[in-house]
Design an enzyme around this catalytic site. Sequence first.
Site, PDB file in Angstrom:
ATOM      1  N   GLN A 256       0.828  -1.200   0.000  1.00 10.86           N
ATOM      2  CA  GLN A 256       0.000   0.000   0.000  1.00 10.86           C
ATOM      3  C   GLN A 256       0.867   1.256   0.000  1.00 10.86           C
ATOM      4  OE1 GLN A 256      -3.305   0.555  -0.067  1.00 10.86           O
ATOM      5  NE2 GLN A 256      -3.240   2.745   0.365  1.00 10.86           N
ATOM      6  N   GLU A 257       1.951   1.232   0.757  1.00 10.86           N
ATOM      7  CA  GLU A 257       2.795   2.410   0.918  1.00 10.86           C
ATOM      8  C   GLU A 257       3.626   2.712  -0.324  1.00 10.86           C
ATOM      9  OE1 GLU A 257       3.156   4.527   3.458  1.00 10.86           O
ATOM     10  OE2 GLU A 257       1.737   3.591   4.823  1.00 10.86           O
ATOM     11  N   SER A 258       4.241   1.698  -0.918  1.00 14.36           N
ATOM     12  CA  SER A 258       5.212   1.961  -1.985  1.00 14.36           C
ATOM     13  C   SER A 258       5.162   0.986  -3.141  1.00 14.36           C
ATOM     14  CB  SER A 258       6.632   1.916  -1.396  1.00 14.36           C
ATOM     15  OG  SER A 258       6.965   0.586  -1.031  1.00 14.36           O
TER      16      SER A 258
END
Length: 355
Positions: A256-258
Amino acid sequence: MSPLFAALPPGDLPTHAYVAPTGVHATAPLAVLPATRETTHTVTAGDTVYDIAARYDVSPRALVRANSLPDGGRWIMPGARLRIPVGGDTDVAPAASAPAPSSGSEKGGSASSGGASSGGTVTVRGGDTLTDIAARHGVSVADIARANDLQDTRLIYPGQELRLGGAAAEADRSRPEPLDRPYDETTIGDHRAGEAVPDTFLHYRYGDGIARSAAANRDYLAGTEVPSRAAVRELIVRTSERHGVDPTLMLALSYQESGWNHRAVSPANAIGAMQVIPSSGQWASGLVGRELNLLDPEDNVTAGVVIMRTLLRSADTTDEAIGGYYQGLASVRQHGLFADTRQYVRNITYFQTTL
């Protein structure tokens, strides 16, 4: 585009959602399918607005406008049907060269392993996608695909020479010397002072020192070797198991983050696969008893894992802990989960069962 949120210590957090987004995210790009007439795309798990735009050779902004997507297209869900505009412009900006570090051992590299070489070509590095290369050199994915007759943009490999096509390529650039810590407001100096660097996303705006530090770290990582997304995934599993954290949770969170991309750096200076800001990196260093360098993939993953482990131990529920990674635990306790935080938690829960 899915937002990338900085991991923040629970005792030292702003009271609003601390958003640290970046344009570098998500899965390997698909074949470029320039839209010659209006068509639609059905969102699948892992898609972002940037991925879809790159696939159809339109700009993310045009895609957001064509579908009246709220919040700049931050949240698109599997199954949604998006209208692909015809002739959407591209809006990828080139990256600037990295600042010369003040210290570090000499470990140079040729232009063929770092940036563009003379003659408008670039050598693919481990972890590269065409989206990454296009963004670094100020051309579109479609330009590179056409210049090299690529039928499927996923099929590139380390060591491959690609013609950049499109506008003139960047000048030769050497690989930067290693850094033992990321740039932050205390070390950035006057790098790119007075220049326009990315400092906003939606209604969040970051200070000049933070934005320039992020630009410096982004430039640095663009010129260094990083592990592939598959290698980052394996690293997350190993590190999670070593620290007693559910690997599926950390894989979902990093995705989700990267998108498991260690070159990701947000305007808030959230760095790497786990999108950790330098102050949180210092906090994580205290948790493990040694200095962590967020520019180093292993240290970056370690920082994210031990921060999440601490949140899980401190929060009342797993959802609250996940929300704390996004919003900050102090804010979650004071205000509850914001609407976008609840969506973030749903995304993480979904990815846990599908990745």
